[in-house]
Design a protein around this motif. Structure first.
Motif, PDB file in Angstrom:
ATOM      1  N   GLN A 169       0.830  -1.205   0.000  1.00 30.44           N
ATOM      2  CA  GLN A 169       0.000   0.000   0.000  1.00 30.44           C
ATOM      3  C   GLN A 169       0.865   1.256   0.000  1.00 30.44           C
ATOM      4  OE1 GLN A 169      -2.913   0.141   3.107  1.00 30.44           O
ATOM      5  NE2 GLN A 169      -4.326  -1.195   2.013  1.00 30.44           N
ATOM      6  N   TYR A 170       1.921   1.235   0.780  1.00 28.76           N
ATOM      7  CA  TYR A 170       2.844   2.375   0.827  1.00 28.76           C
ATOM      8  C   TYR A 170       3.436   2.626  -0.558  1.00 28.76           C
ATOM      9  CZ  TYR A 170       7.015   5.093   1.986  1.00 28.76           C
ATOM     10  OH  TYR A 170       7.997   6.060   2.013  1.00 28.76           O
ATOM     11  N   GLU A 171       3.926   1.562  -1.160  1.00 27.47           N
ATOM     12  CA  GLU A 171       4.527   1.682  -2.497  1.00 27.47           C
ATOM     13  C   GLU A 171       3.538   2.209  -3.517  1.00 27.47           C
ATOM     14  OE1 GLU A 171       7.074  -1.136  -4.681  1.00 27.47           O
ATOM     15  OE2 GLU A 171       7.110  -2.192  -2.766  1.00 27.47           O
ATOM     16  N   ASP A 172       2.319   1.701  -3.474  1.00 29.31           N
ATOM     17  CA  ASP A 172       1.296   2.120  -4.435  1.00 29.31           C
ATOM     18  C   ASP A 172       0.976   3.607  -4.327  1.00 29.31           C
ATOM     19  OD1 ASP A 172       1.151  -0.448  -5.429  1.00 29.31           O
ATOM     20  OD2 ASP A 172      -0.696  -0.967  -4.343  1.00 29.31           O
ATOM     21  N   ALA A 173       1.188   4.177  -3.160  1.00 24.50           N
ATOM     22  CA  ALA A 173       0.890   5.596  -2.941  1.00 24.50           C
ATOM     23  C   ALA A 173       2.010   6.518  -3.415  1.00 24.50           C
ATOM     24  CB  ALA A 173       0.608   5.842  -1.463  1.00 24.50           C
ATOM     25  N   VAL A 174       3.143   5.936  -3.794  1.00 26.64           N
ATOM     26  CA  VAL A 174       4.316   6.719  -4.203  1.00 26.64           C
ATOM     27  C   VAL A 174       4.476   6.602  -5.717  1.00 26.64           C
ATOM     28  CG1 VAL A 174       6.832   6.930  -3.960  1.00 26.64           C
ATOM     29  CG2 VAL A 174       5.447   6.325  -1.978  1.00 26.64           C
ATOM     30  N   PRO A 175       4.704   7.716  -6.415  1.00 19.99           N
ATOM     31  CA  PRO A 175       4.945   7.623  -7.860  1.00 19.99           C
ATOM     32  C   PRO A 175       6.097   6.660  -8.158  1.00 19.99           C
ATOM     33  CG  PRO A 175       4.703   9.911  -7.196  1.00 19.99           C
ATOM     34  CD  PRO A 175       4.754   9.089  -5.930  1.00 19.99           C
ATOM     35  N   GLU A 176       5.950   5.903  -9.232  1.00 23.22           N
ATOM     36  CA  GLU A 176       6.908   4.841  -9.557  1.00 23.22           C
ATOM     37  C   GLU A 176       8.349   5.332  -9.583  1.00 23.22           C
ATOM     38  OE1 GLU A 176       7.590   1.368 -12.896  1.00 23.22           O
ATOM     39  OE2 GLU A 176       5.759   2.552 -12.934  1.00 23.22           O
ATOM     40  N   GLU A 177       8.579   6.515 -10.157  1.00 22.20           N
ATOM     41  CA  GLU A 177       9.956   7.014 -10.281  1.00 22.20           C
ATOM     42  C   GLU A 177      10.555   7.420  -8.929  1.00 22.20           C
ATOM     43  OE1 GLU A 177       7.130  10.438 -10.875  1.00 22.20           O
ATOM     44  OE2 GLU A 177       7.250   8.411 -11.660  1.00 22.20           O
ATOM     45  N   GLU A 178       9.735   7.529  -7.893  1.00 23.04           N
ATOM     46  CA  GLU A 178      10.215   7.916  -6.565  1.00 23.04           C
ATOM     47  C   GLU A 178      10.254   6.744  -5.583  1.00 23.04           C
ATOM     48  OE1 GLU A 178       7.844  11.176  -5.125  1.00 23.04           O
ATOM     49  OE2 GLU A 178       7.930  12.199  -7.063  1.00 23.04           O
ATOM     50  N   ARG A 179       9.816   5.577  -6.001  1.00 22.45           N
ATOM     51  CA  ARG A 179       9.653   4.444  -5.076  1.00 22.45           C
ATOM     52  C   ARG A 179      10.950   3.983  -4.439  1.00 22.45           C
ATOM     53  NH1 ARG A 179       5.027   1.114  -8.274  1.00 22.45           N
ATOM     54  NH2 ARG A 179       3.378   2.598  -7.732  1.00 22.45           N
ATOM     55  N   LEU A 180      11.977   3.834  -5.222  1.00 22.53           N
ATOM     56  CA  LEU A 180      13.234   3.333  -4.660  1.00 22.53           C
ATOM     57  C   LEU A 180      13.765   4.292  -3.594  1.00 22.53           C
ATOM     58  CD1 LEU A 180      15.150   0.946  -4.793  1.00 22.53           C
ATOM     59  CD2 LEU A 180      16.416   2.138  -6.573  1.00 22.53           C
ATOM     60  N   ASP A 181      13.705   5.583  -3.872  1.00 22.46           N
ATOM     61  CA  ASP A 181      14.163   6.566  -2.890  1.00 22.46           C
ATOM     62  C   ASP A 181      13.258   6.557  -1.651  1.00 22.46           C
ATOM     63  OD1 ASP A 181      16.092   8.699  -2.255  1.00 22.46           O
ATOM     64  OD2 ASP A 181      14.311   9.985  -2.293  1.00 22.46           O
ATOM     65  N   ALA A 182      11.953   6.428  -1.868  1.00 22.67           N
ATOM     66  CA  ALA A 182      11.014   6.381  -0.733  1.00 22.67           C
ATOM     67  C   ALA A 182      11.274   5.146   0.124  1.00 22.67           C
ATOM     68  CB  ALA A 182       9.576   6.394  -1.241  1.00 22.67           C
ATOM     69  N   LEU A 183      11.549   4.029  -0.520  1.00 19.22           N
ATOM     70  CA  LEU A 183      11.848   2.809   0.232  1.00 19.22           C
ATOM     71  C   LEU A 183      13.171   2.939   0.996  1.00 19.22           C
ATOM     72  CD1 LEU A 183      10.700   0.067  -2.289  1.00 19.22           C
ATOM     73  CD2 LEU A 183       9.631   0.650  -0.101  1.00 19.22           C
ATOM     74  N   HIS A 184      14.125   3.632   0.407  1.00 16.42           N
ATOM     75  CA  HIS A 184      15.400   3.880   1.089  1.00 16.42           C
ATOM     76  C   HIS A 184      15.152   4.688   2.365  1.00 16.42           C
ATOM     77  CE1 HIS A 184      19.354   5.972   1.604  1.00 16.42           C
ATOM     78  NE2 HIS A 184      19.799   4.752   1.363  1.00 16.42           N
ATOM     79  N   ARG A 185      14.322   5.711   2.281  1.00 12.75           N
ATOM     80  CA  ARG A 185      13.988   6.507   3.478  1.00 12.75           C
ATOM     81  C   ARG A 185      13.248   5.642   4.503  1.00 12.75           C
ATOM     82  NH1 ARG A 185      12.477  10.136  -0.578  1.00 12.75           N
ATOM     83  NH2 ARG A 185      10.286   9.812  -0.061  1.00 12.75           N
ATOM     84  N   LEU A 186      12.334   4.808   4.013  1.00  2.18           N
ATOM     85  CA  LEU A 186      11.585   3.926   4.902  1.00  2.18           C
ATOM     86  C   LEU A 186      12.532   2.929   5.599  1.00  2.18           C
ATOM     87  CD1 LEU A 186       8.752   3.023   5.891  1.00  2.18           C
ATOM     88  CD2 LEU A 186       8.714   1.445   3.934  1.00  2.18           C
ATOM     89  N   PHE A 187      13.467   2.383   4.843  1.00  2.00           N
ATOM     90  CA  PHE A 187      14.447   1.445   5.398  1.00  2.00           C
ATOM     91  C   PHE A 187      15.171   2.081   6.587  1.00  2.00           C
ATOM     92  CE2 PHE A 187      18.716  -0.353   5.635  1.00  2.00           C
ATOM     93  CZ  PHE A 187      18.467  -1.714   5.630  1.00  2.00           C
ATOM     94  N   TYR A 188      15.692   3.278   6.401  1.00  2.37           N
ATOM     95  CA  TYR A 188      16.429   3.916   7.495  1.00  2.37           C
ATOM     96  C   TYR A 188      15.506   4.459   8.574  1.00  2.37           C
ATOM     97  CZ  TYR A 188      20.725   2.804   5.240  1.00  2.37           C
ATOM     98  OH  TYR A 188      21.770   2.091   4.713  1.00  2.37           O
ATOM     99  N   GLY A 189      14.240   4.664   8.236  1.00  2.00           N
ATOM    100  CA  GLY A 189      13.255   4.976   9.270  1.00  2.00           C
ATOM    101  C   GLY A 189      13.063   3.797  10.207  1.00  2.00           C
ATOM    102  N   PHE A 190      12.964   2.607   9.628  1.00  2.00           N
ATOM    103  CA  PHE A 190      12.863   1.405  10.466  1.00  2.00           C
ATOM    104  C   PHE A 190      14.144   1.200  11.267  1.00  2.00           C
ATOM    105  CE2 PHE A 190       9.283  -0.195   7.763  1.00  2.00           C
ATOM    106  CZ  PHE A 190       8.385  -0.387   8.795  1.00  2.00           C
ATOM    107  N   TYR A 191      15.301   1.541  10.678  1.00  5.19           N
ATOM    108  CA  TYR A 191      16.529   1.391  11.453  1.00  5.19           C
ATOM    109  C   TYR A 191      16.556   2.403  12.611  1.00  5.19           C
ATOM    110  CZ  TYR A 191      20.892  -0.430  12.863  1.00  5.19           C
ATOM    111  OH  TYR A 191      21.845  -1.066  13.622  1.00  5.19           O
ATOM    112  N   GLY A 192      15.944   3.553  12.409  1.00  6.10           N
ATOM    113  CA  GLY A 192      15.787   4.510  13.509  1.00  6.10           C
ATOM    114  C   GLY A 192      14.972   3.911  14.641  1.00  6.10           C
ATOM    115  N   ARG A 193      13.972   3.107  14.279  1.00  3.61           N
ATOM    116  CA  ARG A 193      13.183   2.415  15.304  1.00  3.61           C
ATOM    117  C   ARG A 193      14.072   1.448  16.085  1.00  3.61           C
ATOM    118  NH1 ARG A 193       7.576  -0.403  13.703  1.00  3.61           N
ATOM    119  NH2 ARG A 193       7.229   1.763  13.112  1.00  3.61           N
ATOM    120  N   VAL A 194      14.943   0.737  15.398  1.00  2.00           N
ATOM    121  CA  VAL A 194      15.884  -0.166  16.069  1.00  2.00           C
ATOM    122  C   VAL A 194      16.764   0.640  17.034  1.00  2.00           C
ATOM    123  CG1 VAL A 194      17.896  -1.677  15.722  1.00  2.00           C
ATOM    124  CG2 VAL A 194      15.884  -1.914  14.241  1.00  2.00           C
ATOM    125  N   ALA A 195      17.211   1.823  16.606  1.00  8.40           N
ATOM    126  CA  ALA A 195      18.045   2.664  17.470  1.00  8.40           C
ATOM    127  C   ALA A 195      17.299   3.058  18.745  1.00  8.40           C
ATOM    128  CB  ALA A 195      18.499   3.912  16.709  1.00  8.40           C
TER     129      ALA A 195
END
Length: 152
Positions: A13-39
């Protein structure tokens, strides 16, 4: 649209809400957001252990049985935190796998997220680390395309 039931459905659902050309960058931000949760979890766990070890002696009128009960409760809270950390790491793995799927073979895409949060155990603080300085933090996953929590 029904509410997502699983992490994979939420990610879709998150991916579908992001324009295709921005998805990889959005997922990169999400990845490090989850790592912030680990911190956050790591710092909280560290502080909980320190508190249970060092501060109970300073609570007025705390009897030995009460102190033991508090330590037992702190252990249970620590176990809950460990479960939350494992869930965050599962999310990291899922996002990483999706990033690897979206990445064009042989490319090294530029991302807008330059910093990541991680817990610095020596100082007991959460710090921001420059993702361009590989190895600055020993546990920080600098390659978001191949995150493996089992390797940690």
């Amino acid at each position: 649209m029904p509410e997502p039931q699983t992490l994979a459905e939420s990610l879709e659902q998150y991916e579908d809400a992001v324009p295709e050309e921005e998805r990889l960058d959005a997922l990169h931000r999400l990845f490090y957001g989850f790592y912030g949760r680990v911190a956050i979890i790591d710092r909280t766990t560290h502080e909980l252990a320190r508190w249970a070890r060092d501060d109970l002696a300073f609570i007025d009128n705390l009897t030995a049985p009460m102190a033991e009960a508090v330590r037992d409760n702190a252990l249970h809270v620590g176990q809950d935190l460990f479960g939350a950390r494992m869930r965050a790491m599962s999310a990291l793995k899922l996002v990483s796998a999706r990033m690897a799927e979206l990445r064009e073979p042989g490319t090294n895409p530029a991302f807008t997220q330059r910093w990541a949060l991680a817990f610095d155990e020596e100082s007991g603080q959460i710090r921001a680390y420059d993702l361009a300085r590989l190895g600055e933090h020993p546990d920080l996953p600098y390659d978001p395309f191949s995150y493996d929590p089992a390797a940690e």
